[in-house]
Write a protein that holds these residues in place. Structure first.
Motif, short mmCIF file in Angstrom:
data_model
loop_
_atom_site.label_atom_id
_atom_site.label_comp_id
_atom_site.label_asym_id
_atom_site.label_seq_id
_atom_site.Cartn_x
_atom_site.Cartn_y
_atom_site.Cartn_z
N GLU A 27 0.81 -1.22 0.00
CA GLU A 27 0.00 0.00 0.00
C GLU A 27 0.84 1.27 0.00
O GLU A 27 0.39 2.31 -0.47
N GLU A 28 2.05 1.20 0.51
CA GLU A 28 2.88 2.41 0.59
C GLU A 28 3.68 2.69 -0.67
O GLU A 28 3.73 3.82 -1.12
N ASP A 29 4.33 1.65 -1.22
CA ASP A 29 5.19 1.91 -2.39
C ASP A 29 4.72 1.21 -3.66
O ASP A 29 5.30 1.42 -4.72
N GLY A 30 3.68 0.40 -3.58
CA GLY A 30 3.13 -0.24 -4.77
C GLY A 30 3.90 -1.46 -5.25
O GLY A 30 3.52 -2.09 -6.23
N ARG A 31 4.97 -1.80 -4.58
CA ARG A 31 5.78 -2.94 -5.03
C ARG A 31 5.11 -4.27 -4.69
O ARG A 31 4.28 -4.36 -3.78
N VAL A 32 5.51 -5.28 -5.41
CA VAL A 32 4.94 -6.61 -5.26
C VAL A 32 5.11 -7.16 -3.85
O VAL A 32 6.15 -6.97 -3.22
N VAL A 33 4.07 -7.85 -3.39
CA VAL A 33 4.10 -8.60 -2.14
C VAL A 33 3.64 -10.01 -2.48
O VAL A 33 2.57 -10.20 -3.08
N LEU A 34 4.45 -10.98 -2.13
CA LEU A 34 4.15 -12.39 -2.42
C LEU A 34 3.28 -12.96 -1.31
O LEU A 34 3.65 -12.92 -0.15
N LEU A 35 2.12 -13.50 -1.70
CA LEU A 35 1.20 -14.08 -0.72
C LEU A 35 1.35 -15.59 -0.58
O LEU A 35 1.07 -16.13 0.48
N ASP A 36 1.77 -16.26 -1.66
CA ASP A 36 1.86 -17.73 -1.64
C ASP A 36 3.05 -18.18 -2.49
O ASP A 36 2.94 -18.27 -3.71
N GLU A 37 4.16 -18.45 -1.84
CA GLU A 37 5.39 -18.82 -2.58
C GLU A 37 5.31 -20.22 -3.19
O GLU A 37 6.14 -20.57 -4.01
#
Length: 59
Positions: A27-37
């Protein structure tokens, strides 16, 4: 297994559009966050190939 390089991420959101159950954006920088590796399938392949900066890898 999926890995992401947040430093390479350009915040385009293509991964989220391809596989919203696997990726989201910070939410802050828009970069990818992995939810399920451990996810796999055609949507993950689309996310990997669709990443404009090649910040996502899948083994």
């Amino acid at each position: 297994m999926i890995t992401v390089d947040r430093e390479r991420c350009a915040s385009s959101g293509q991964c989220v559009l391809s596989a919203p159950e696997v990726f989201t954006q910070d939410e802050e920088d828009g970069r990818v966050v992995l939810l399920d590796e451990t996810a796999s399938g055609p949507e993950v392949r689309r996310a990997v190939t669709g990443c404009p900066t090649q910040a996502i890898r899948s083994d």
